[in-house]
Design an enzyme around this catalytic site. Structure first.
Site, PDB file in Angstrom:
ATOM      1  N   SER C 231       0.857  -1.193   0.000  1.00  0.00           N
ATOM      2  CA  SER C 231       0.000   0.000   0.000  1.00  0.00           C
ATOM      3  C   SER C 231       0.882   1.227   0.000  1.00  0.00           C
ATOM      4  O   SER C 231       2.054   1.174   0.358  1.00  0.00           O
ATOM      5  CB  SER C 231      -0.885   0.102   1.258  1.00  0.00           C
ATOM      6  OG  SER C 231      -1.910  -0.851   1.227  1.00  0.00           O
ATOM      7  N   SER C 269      -2.475  -3.525  -3.052  1.00  0.00           N
ATOM      8  CA  SER C 269      -1.861  -2.273  -2.636  1.00  0.00           C
ATOM      9  C   SER C 269      -2.925  -1.198  -2.470  1.00  0.00           C
ATOM     10  O   SER C 269      -3.458  -0.686  -3.444  1.00  0.00           O
ATOM     11  CB  SER C 269      -0.826  -1.845  -3.685  1.00  0.00           C
ATOM     12  OG  SER C 269      -0.148  -0.686  -3.277  1.00  0.00           O
ATOM     13  N   ASP C 271      -3.924   2.209  -2.138  1.00  0.00           N
ATOM     14  CA  ASP C 271      -3.237   3.463  -2.416  1.00  0.00           C
ATOM     15  C   ASP C 271      -4.204   4.632  -2.332  1.00  0.00           C
ATOM     16  O   ASP C 271      -5.142   4.728  -3.120  1.00  0.00           O
ATOM     17  CB  ASP C 271      -2.602   3.378  -3.805  1.00  0.00           C
ATOM     18  CG  ASP C 271      -1.668   2.170  -3.925  1.00  0.00           C
ATOM     19  OD1 ASP C 271      -0.934   1.891  -2.954  1.00  0.00           O
ATOM     20  OD2 ASP C 271      -1.690   1.501  -4.974  1.00  0.00           O
TER      21      ASP C 271
END
Lengths: 361, 361, 361, 361
Positions: C231, C269, C271
Site C-alpha cells: 500500500s 496495494s 493506495d
C-alpha cells in the site's frame, strides 16, 4: 390546470412567483414540439442558465446519476470542471447526439465565440419510443434553434410539450413539469427551481395518496401491463451561491422526490439530476479573465439543509404538474396513452386528505 | 407492537416470515444495549452475513453513500473489492473506532484466521449524543463480542436496543427497525431484508399521512425546535445472486425510502446503505482457493427492478418499525425524548386512509 | 542522505526550503516510532494541517482512492463535506481504529472543543505485518499523542520512522519520505508538499533507470519472491486556494508518480491520496461563524496544471527519499528487509544518465 | 517503424502476435482518415469488441476518467450497466455527437435490431483543432460507416490515421498507437490489448530517457511554447473473464502509463480509459435471453495484478508507437507539427541505456 390549482399543496415551503424554474432569476425555458403525421410525437426543451453568452460566462454545476441507464451527454466534464458552458437541452433518447450537435452549432455561432474549438454540449433524454417513431430521430437542429430562440422567463408551458411530447409517467401521459420553492430571509431568501421530463413508472402516490393502486395502474399490477422503465430528467436551478460540491449534494436530494411519488428507479429508468447556480459572482469567465484567483461567495455546508428540503418539494411538485398538465396522446403504431384522469384523482386526493395541506400546522 | 400489527401495510409486496432482515437465510442479528446510570444510553448492533467464518468466506457487497457526513469505517475496501469480510457493526459516532477494533479482535480470534494480518472491519454509526454521554465512548470490546455471540436468526428486537438505544427519529425516539420483502416465483423468489438504525429528522409522513405536521413536530416548525440532523444506517441483505455492481444499485434505491418517510437527508445526516448477498455460490474464499476463476451465478440487470421495489418497501417499513417499537427515553443531561404517540398516530393514519392498504387492488 | 544529495534531481521544478511537506506554511509533522523486542517494528506519523485548533478551523480537503484495498478511516466525510477537521495520522493496518480513537481523544481534549460530540478522525495505513507483529496492534493512544505533541515544522525525519518503521517498498526497506515543489511567481508562487508512507512493490525505476531489474529485485522476477502488494499513503499539502473539487484533481495526479517509479498498483496495494489546502481564508469555522456565506479565494481550473506537475514531481521524489533514507530492518519472526543498496544504485543511476538532470535544458 | 523495431522494449512481459489490440481475439480496428484541402486533418477510428451483433451480445465494460475535461459520449450507461452495446468510435472533439449518431445509425441497421429503440453509442474524442478545421465537423456518418466496414483484425495502422490524423503528443505529431501484452500460462495466458489516441503534453520520457528535455520540447520550457493540454483516449481489450468492477480497476491502472511517459494530465487534457472483456461466456444477451441468472466465469481479485502490470506496459508502448509512427503534418491555418525526430531519439535512447532492456534480468 396545475396541481396547485386543485388544492394539491405538497410540503411546507412557499413557491416562487411562477412556481417554475424561471423563478430563479435569469433562467429561461424554450420548447419545440415536433408533431408530424401519425407517428412523430417528440420535441426538445432547452434550459438557458442565464441571458448572456453561456460559454463565455459558465455557471457552476453538478450532476447526480440516480440511475445511469441513459444517454445523457456532457456529464463527465460537468463533474470534472464543476461547470456548464451551454444551454441544457432535453429530447428523446436516440436524438441526443443530433441535439448535442445543434447545441454546438449554437455555441460556435454566438458572438464572441469565433475562436472556440471545444464545447461541452449538455443534453438529457428520455425514451418516447412508445408514442414516437424514435428510430427516425425527428428532432432537427432547426428545432433546437427554435427552442433556444423562443426561450423565455415567466410561466412555463407544461405537459405534452417539447421534450415531454411523447413521454409516459406512472402509466399515464407524462411530460414537462416545473415548480419552485423560495426560502425565507433567515434561510437566505434563495430560490430553487426544478424542471422535469417525466417518463417512468412505479406505484403512483400523490401527496401520500395511493393513486396508482386506486386507479389500478401500477407496476406489477396483475391484470394490466404497466411499464416501469423509462427515465426522468431533473434540471435544478438556484440563485444560492453554491460550490459544485454542494450543487451535487443538492442534485442528489432531488432523487428523494422519486420515492415520494412512488418510483423505485427501475432498472430501465435513466434518472439524472443536473443542478446549477445562477449567482452572478460565480460565473466562470472564458476569454476575459483578468486574474487566476477569483473571490467568490460560498454557502456553508451547514446552511444547505433548507435548500435540500426545497429541492425535494419542488421536484415532487414538478412531477405532479407534468401529470396534471398532460393530455391524451395517440402516436406511433396507433399507440395511445391516456392522461391521468384528473377529476377522479382529485376525488381520491380528497378521500385521502391529500388536498389543502397548507392548512396543517 | 410493530407497524404492521396496526394495519400499517406499505407497498404491494409480501414480507418474509419474520418481516425482518433475518428472513434472508443465514443472516443473524445481535444487540448489546449499554445503559448505565443517568447518562449512558447507547449500544451496538451486529449483522452477521452468514453463520460461518466470514473472513474465510467473504460475501459480495456494496455501499451507497446518501450523505457522507458520517464516520462509517470500511467503505473504500467494500467498494474496491466488492466484498465484506467481517460482521457489520452499528454503534454511536464516537465509538466507531473502538467497535472496529473489537471487530478486528473477533476476526483475528476466529479459528482458521491465525495467520490473518489484514482485516477490513465494517462499522456504521449515528450520533446519539443528545441522550447519551457520547464523548465517553461507553461501548466496549466486550459489548461487541456479546452482541456477536448472542446473534440469532428469527425475530429481531427493535426500538431502543443495541445501536438504537439513544437515537432520535423525526422528533421522536428512534432506534432499530427491520423489515423484509419476498418476491414471487416469477421474480426469482428472492428475499430482501433491511435493518435500519434511525436517527434523522424531517417532516414525517407515514404511508403518505402527514404525521409530523399533524403532531406539530417537524423541521422548520416555527414554535418548536426539531433537529433534522442525525444520520441513518441502512443494512440490506438479499439471497439474490447479485454482483457488487448490482448490489450498489440496490443500495442506492434504499435512499428513496427516505423520501417516502419525509426525510430530505439534511446536511448533518450521514446516510449510508450497505448491501450484501448471501448466495452461497458467491462466497469469496480466502485461504482455500482451488482456482483463480470461479463460475458464479449472476442476475441480469433487467431482472433487478422487483428487487429495487422490494428494498424501497422494506426500508420504509423498517423505519416505521423503529418508530413504533421505541419507547420514551431519558438520558444525558436529563434530556428526554418521547416515543411517537402510537395511538394518536394510528388515529391519524386512519383519518388519512393509510391503514389496511393491502385491501387496495 | 536524501535522493537529491546524490544528484538525483527528478523533474523541472525547484523544491521548497526543506524539500518537505513542511515547506507548506503551518504544516507540522510528528513521528512516534514503536520498537520493542524482536517483533515490534511499527509506529505512527501525524500531519498537522495548521497550528491552531483544527476542528474549529477545518481545512478544505479531498481524497483520491487509487486502489481501495485499504482501511483508511474518515474518507467519506472528507468527500462529502470537502474538509478535514483533525490531524491526519498514518499507522499500520490493524492499528487504524486505535489510532482513530486516539485522534478523537485529542480532538475532544482540545480547548474550545468541550461541547464537540462528532469527530471525523482521519487515519491512513499500510501493512507492516512482515516486519512487525501487526496482530498485536502495538501503537497506543499515548504514542499518537506523543507524535502530535512533538510535531514540528522544518526538516522531516524520513525512512524507518513513525508509520514507516516496518514498511517495504519495491523489495527494499521503505518508510516515510517527503518532498516539495515551489511554483514561480507567474504560476502563483504556490508550494506543494507531499509526504508518503511507502509499502508497495513493482519494477522499480528511479528517474527512469531500471534499478529493480538491474538489482534482480522486482515483481515476477523468476528466481526470487518479490511481493507487489502492500500500500501507499500519499498526503498532499498546498497553500494554493483550491476548492475541494480541485484538491481532488490534485490528489488524483499524485497517482501518476506511481507509474514513474514502477508501481502498477497491484491488487493488494491500498493506495490513497489525501490533499488539503492551508490557505488561511479557506478555513471553515465551526463554532465562531458570523455568516453563512463566506467570501473565499478560488483558483481557476485553467491554472491547475502547474500544480499538477508539482504534485507528480514531489510524490515521485518523496518515494525516492523513503528508499534512500531507510535502513536494514530485522523484525517479526526474524524477517529481515535490506535497505536499497544506495551506492550500487547511485552507480546505476550514473550508468543510465539519471543523475544531475538539472543540467538538462 | 514501430518503437520495438528500434529495440525500444519497455517492461518485462511479452507482447501478443501483432503487438496490437487485435491480439485480443475477435477485436477489429477500422480507420477513416479525413484529409481535404489545406485545413481538414481529422478522422475516425472504430474498435469492434467482437465480430457479431454487439447490441445483441453486449460485452462487460468499464470506464475510468483520469481527467473529465472531455466530451466522451456513453460513459454513464457503461458505468451503470457494466457493458458496451456498440462499436467504440474515436474522433475529434466537436465531431463526437455526429459520430455518435452514426453509431446509432449502424446499430439500428444491423440485422436483428429492427425493434431496437435505445442505443448507447460510445464515442471518445480528443481535440485536433490546431491542425484541423475542427469547427467544421468534417467527419461524416459515411466516414464512420466506412471505418466500421473496413475494420479488421491483424496488424493495426498507427500514427496519422483515423482519429489520430490531426493530434499532437508531447510537442510532436501524435496519433493512433497500439500494443499488447500476453501473460504466461500460470497467470492465465490472458491477453491485454490497448489502443490510444494521443493528444497531450508534458515532459516526454521514453523508457525513462528524458527525451523532451533533451530535445527542448516540453511543458514550461522557457523559450518555446509547448501545449500541455489536449487529451488521451485509451481503449483496453482483454480476454480475461473480468467483472465490470475489475475492468474498471484495470482501466484505472492505464492512467499510470501517463506518469511513465511524462504526462501530468494537465487541466485541459481529457483522459479517459474504456476497458472491455471479450470472454465469450460474459456476453450479455439482449433479445435471446433464456434465463435471468447466467452462470459466468469471474477472475478473482487476487489474480488481477499481472493484468494490471500488462495494461500499464501496453499503454506505455502504445503511446510510444503513436509517436514513432506519426509523420510531419501541415494543416489548418498553415499550422505545422513535426513528427518526433526518430533518429535523434534513438540516439538519445542509446545514450540513456533505454534500448534493448529485454537483455536485463
Amino acid at each position: 390546470k396545475r396541481a396547485r390549482d386543485y388544492g394539491l399543496i405538497n410540503g411546507i415551503l412557499p413557491t416562487g412567483q411562477w412556481n417554475a424554474i424561471t423563478d430563479v432569476n435569469g433562467v429561461k425555458i424554450g420548447h419545440t414540439t415536433v408533431l408530424k403525421g401519425d407517428s412523430i410525437r417528440t420535441g426538445v426543451t432547452v434550459i438557458m442558465p442565464h441571458t448572456g453568452n453561456i460559454f463565455q460566462e459558465k455557471v457552476p454545476a453538478a450532476v447526480f446519476v440516480g440511475n445511469g441507464f441513459g444517454k445523457s451527454i456532457g456529464t463527465t466534464q460537468i463533474v470534472e470542471l464543476g461547470n456548464i458552458e451551454t444551454p441544457i437541452a432535453l429530447t428523446n433518447t436516440l436524438n441526443a447526439p443530433i441535439v448535442a450537435n445543434a447545441i454546438i452549432d449554437y455555441t460556435l455561432q454566438q458572438k464572441g465565440n469565433e475562436e472556440v474549438r471545444s464545447v461541452n454540449a449538455v443534453v438529457g433524454e428520455t425514451n418516447d419510443g412508445y408514442l414516437n417513431d424514435i428510430r427516425g430521430r425527428h428532432v432537427t437542429a432547426t428545432d433546437v434553434r427554435k427552442a433556444i430562440d423562443s426561450a423565455a422567463s415567466g410561466p412555463v408551458a407544461e405537459g405534452c410539450i417539447g421534450a415531454g411530447t411523447g413521454t409516459i409517467c406512472m402509466g399515464f401521459k407524462g411530460g414537462i413539469g416545473t415548480s419552485s420553492r423560495k426560502l425565507g430571509p433567515q434561510q437566505g431568501a434563495y430560490t430553487v427551481g426544478v424542471l422535469v421530463q417525466t417518463n417512468f413508472g412505479g406505484i403512483l402516490t400523490i401527496n401520500g395518496a395511493p393513486i396508482g393502486r386506486e386507479l389500478n395502474n401500477y407496476y406489477m399490477q396483475k391484470t394490466k401491463r404497466h411499464e416501469a422503465d423509462g427515465s426522468c430528467m431533473i434540471i435544478i436551478a438556484t440563485d444560492a451561491p453554491l460550490s459544485a460540491r454542494n450543487l451535487e449534494r443538492l442534485a442528489r436530494r432531488s432523487f428523494l422526490a422519486f420515492g415520494k411519488v412512488g418510483s423505485f428507479s427501475s432498472n430501465g429508468s435513466g434518472d439524472y439530476s443536473i443542478a446549477f447556480s445562477t449567482h452572478p459572482q460565480l460565473r466562470i469567465p472564458f476569454s476575459k479573465k483578468d486574474k487566476s484567483v477569483r473571490e467568490i461567495p460560498d454557502l456553508e455546508n451547514d446552511d444547505m439543509s433548507p435548500l435540500f428540503l426545497a429541492v425535494v418539494e419542488a421536484t415532487e411538485e414538478a412531477i405532479y404538474n407534468s401529470l396534471f398538465m398532460a393530455t391524451d396522446t395517440k402516436g406511433y403504431h396507433g399507440n395511445t396513452v391516456k392522461a391521468m384522469p384528473v377529476e377522479k384523482v382529485v376525488e381520491l386526493l380528497k378521500k385521502y386528505g391529500a388536498l389543502n395541506q397548507d392548512k396543517l400546522p
